[in-house]
Enzyme design. Structure first.
Site, PDB file in Angstrom:
ATOM      1  N   LYS A 117      -3.695  -0.153   1.867  1.00 21.05           N
ATOM      2  CA  LYS A 117      -2.975  -0.716   3.014  1.00 21.05           C
ATOM      3  C   LYS A 117      -3.300   0.109   4.241  1.00 21.05           C
ATOM      4  CE  LYS A 117       0.023  -4.051   3.717  1.00 21.05           C
ATOM      5  NZ  LYS A 117       0.308  -5.252   2.916  1.00 21.05           N
TER       6      LYS A 117
ATOM      7  N   ASP B 251      -1.362  -8.464   8.026  1.00 15.48           N
ATOM      8  CA  ASP B 251       0.028  -8.228   7.614  1.00 15.48           C
ATOM      9  C   ASP B 251       0.815  -8.457   8.911  1.00 15.48           C
ATOM     10  OD1 ASP B 251       1.560  -7.011   5.109  1.00 15.48           O
ATOM     11  OD2 ASP B 251       2.479  -6.095   6.850  1.00 15.48           O
TER      12      ASP B 251
HETATM   13  N1  GLU Z   1      -0.577  -8.200   3.654  1.00 17.46           N
HETATM   14  C1  GLU Z   1      -0.542  -9.106   2.537  1.00 17.46           C
HETATM   15  C2  GLU Z   1       0.256  -8.522   1.405  1.00 17.46           C
HETATM   16  O1  GLU Z   1       1.225  -7.850   1.638  1.00 17.46           O
HETATM   17  C3  GLU Z   1      -1.928  -9.611   2.160  1.00 17.46           C
HETATM   18  C4  GLU Z   1      -2.949  -8.589   1.847  1.00 17.46           C
HETATM   19  C5  GLU Z   1      -4.362  -9.148   1.623  1.00 17.46           C
HETATM   20  O2  GLU Z   1      -4.546 -10.365   1.670  1.00 17.46           O
HETATM   21  O3  GLU Z   1      -5.238  -8.338   1.390  1.00 17.46           O
HETATM   22  O4  GLU Z   1       0.000  -8.743   0.250  1.00 17.46           O
END
Ligand code: GLU
Length: 446
Positions: A127, A167
Site C-alpha cells: 500500500k 484508493d
Molecule cells: N485500494 C483498493 C483496496 O483497498 C484496491 C487496491 C488495488 O486494486 O490494488 O483494496
C-alpha cells in the site's frame, strides 16, 4: 482476545511500531483469530510466520515537492510499504489524504496481504500514498503532484515487482497522470504496472465499479447463507466516493433500496431511494458534495454533521473510511433491526463496533473479504494486460461475482471448521493467513 501464546508477539509488534495505532488495531484483529491456527499447525509458529508477516519486506518514505498554480512550493511525504510478496508482486492502492502517515499505510498494507490472498489471485500485499490533500486542487496541480510522486516511486515498482492502484483520493485521473510519468521516465509502455487505468488505454471494464459491486455481492451471499436476500431491504451506504456509488448501484440491481449516503460534511436521506445517476453526475462529473445532490433532489433531506447510522435500516454498508462506525453506532443499528453489515471501506468498524455485531450474531462481513472485489478486478486487469486482451463487461462482471461468492464460501467454511460458525472475521483472517503462510514456508527463510 489474543491467545496467550501470541500475546508476547503482539506486544513486540506494538513496541517495534510505536504510535502506529491503526496498524496495531489491524494486527490485533488478525492476532485474535490465530490462536487455534497455531495449535493446529505448530510448524507455523516454529517458522515464526506471524512475526515475519508483521514486518514489511520493504518500506519506502520519500519527499514529494510540487508547485501550486500560484507558484508556491509545497512539500508532502510519500509512502510505499511493500509488505508481502509470497503470492505475487506487491499489490495495493495509493491513498492521497491529509491523514496519511506510516501507521495508516501499514494498516492498509497489512489488511491487503490477507485480502489479496482471499481473492485466490497471484498477488502479494502492499500500500502507499501521501499526506497530500487533493480537495480544492486544480487539475494541473493534481497532475504536477502525481508527476512528482512518480518521479521517485517509478524506481520501486514494475509489473512483476509492485503494482499500485487507486484508493481514497486516487482515481482514474490520478492513475493517468502517474502512468504518463512512469512511461516517460522508463520509456516503456508497461500497462501492467498500475491498475485502475481508464478503459480507453488499458484499463479493465468493471474495475471502477468492482469494489462497490463486490461488497453488494458479498452482502447478497451472507444473506443467502441465512436463507434471506437483498430483495426489499432498506440499506444505508456511508460515503459517496467510488466504492459507495457502485455499492448503491448494485444493491438497487439486486432488489434493495439505498435510502442514505454521506460525505465528510453531512448525510443525505432519500427515502425513495438514492438516484444513482444524479449522484454520479454530482460526484464524478462535477466533483461536488452530497449537499449538492440533496439540493437537486426534491424529497431528499440533508443534515450537516448528521450520523447516518441513526437512520433505521435492514442492512448497513460502511463505505467511507476507517473507524467511521463506533460501538455506539453498532448498538443503534442492532437496536433498529439491522441484520447484515458488510465493510466496503477498509476497517470502517471500530473493534468495539465489530464486537457488538458479532455478539448480536448479525451477518458481519469484514473489509478484507467484503471489499476484495476491487483488488480482485485489478488482478483481472493485470491478466488482460499481460495477454494484451480486453474482456467484455459481462464476462468481467461474471468473474467478479464468482470470485466474491468464492471468498464468501471460503470464509464461511473456514469459520465453521475452526469452531466459529457464522463468524466471517475469524473465517477471513484464518483463510487469508493460511493462504500466505504456506507459500512463505515453502519459499524458505527470506
Ligand atoms: N485500494 C483498493 C483496496 O483497498 C484496491 C487496491 C488495488 O486494486 O490494488 O483494496
Amino acid at each position: 482476545m489474543i491467545d496467550e501464546k501470541l500475546e508476547g508477539v503482539f506486544a513486540e509488534v506494538v513496541a517495534r511500531n510505536p504510535g502506529e495505532v491503526e496498524f496495531h488495531q489491524a494486527a490485533r484483529e488478525v492476532f485474535e483469530s490465530l490462536g487455534p491456527v497455531l495449535a493446529k499447525y505448530p510448524e507455523l509458529a516454529d517458522q515464526k510466520v506471524i512475526q515475519r508477516i508483521c514486518e514489511p519486506e520493504r518500506q519506502i518514505i520519500f519527499r514529494v515537492p510540487w508547485q501550486d498554480d500560484h507558484g508556491e512550493i509545497h512539500i508532502n511525504r510519500g509512502f510505499r510499504v511493500e509488505f508481502n510478496s509470497a503470492l505475487g508482486p506487491y499489490k495495493g492502492g495509493l491513498r492521497f489524504h491529509p491523514s496519511v502517515y506510516l501507521g495508516i499505510v501499514k494498516f492498509l498494507g497489512f489488511e491487503q496481504i490477507f485480502k489479496n490472498a482471499l481473492t485466490g489471485m497471484p498477488i502479494g500485499g502492499g500500500k502507499g500514498g501521501a499526506d497530500f490533500d487533493p480537495k480544492g486542487r486544480s487539475d494541473s496541480e493534481i497532475m504536477r503532484f502525481c508527476q512528482s510522486f512518480m518521479t521517485e516511486l517509478y524506481r520501486h515498482i514494475g509489473e512483476h515487482t509492485d503494482v499500485p492502484a487507486g484508493d481514497i483520493g486516487v482515481g482514474t485521473r490520478e492513475i493517468g497522470y502517474l502512468f504518463g510519468q512512469y512511461k516517460r521516465i522508463t520509456n516503456r509502455y508497461e500497462s501492467g504496472v498500475l491498475t485502475g487505468k481508464a478503459t480507453t488505454w488499458g484499463g479493465a471494464l468493471v474495475r471502477t465499479e468492482a469494489t462497490g459491486y463486490g461488497t453488494a455481492y458479498f452482502t447478497r451471499e451472507m444473506l443467502h447463507a441465512r436463507g434471506d436476500s437483498l430483495e426489499g431491504k432498506k440499506v444505508l451506504v456511508s460515503g459517496s466516493g467510488n466504492v459507495a456509488v457502485y455499492a448503491i448501484e448494485k444493491v438497487h440491481q439486486l432488489g434493495g433500496t439505498v435510502v442514505a449516503c454521506s460525505d465528510s460534511s453531512g448525510v443525505v436521506h432519500d427515502a425513495k431511494g438514492i438516484d444513482v445517476e444524479l449522484l454520479k453526475q454530482v460526484k464524478e462529473v462535477e466533483r461536488g458534495r452530497v449537499s449538492d445532490y440533496a439540493a437537486r433532489r426534491g424529497d431528499a433531506t440533508y443534515r450537516e454533521d448528521g450520523n447516518i447510522w441513526e437512520i433505521p435500516c435492514d442492512v448497513a454498508l460502511p463505505c467511507a473510511t476507517q473507524n467511521e462506525l463506533t460501538g455506539r453506532d453498532a448498538r443503534t443499528l442492532v437496536r433498529n433491526g439491522c441484520v447484515a453489515v458488510a465493510e466496503g471501506a477498509n476497517m470502517p468498524t471500530t473493534p468495539e463496533g465489530a464486537r457488538v455485531f458479532l455478539e448480536a450474531q448479525i451477518a458481519f462481513g469484514p473489509g478484507k473479504a467484503a471489499n476484495a472485489g476491487g483488488v480482485a478486478t485489478s488482478a483481472l486487469e493485470m491478466q488482460q494486460n499481460a495477454s494484451r486482451d480486453s474482456w467484455t463487461f459481462e464476462h468481467t462482471e461474471h468473474r467478479l461475482a464468482d470470485i466474491m461468492t468464492g471468498i464468501h464460501d471460503t470464509c464461511h467454511h473456514t469459520a465453521e471448521q475452526f469452531g466459529a460458525p457464522g463468524n466471517y472475521v475469524v473465517g477471513a483472517n484464518i483463510a487469508g493467513f493460511l493462504r500466505v503462510a504456506r507459500p512463505m514456508v515453502a519459499l524458505g527463510l527470506i
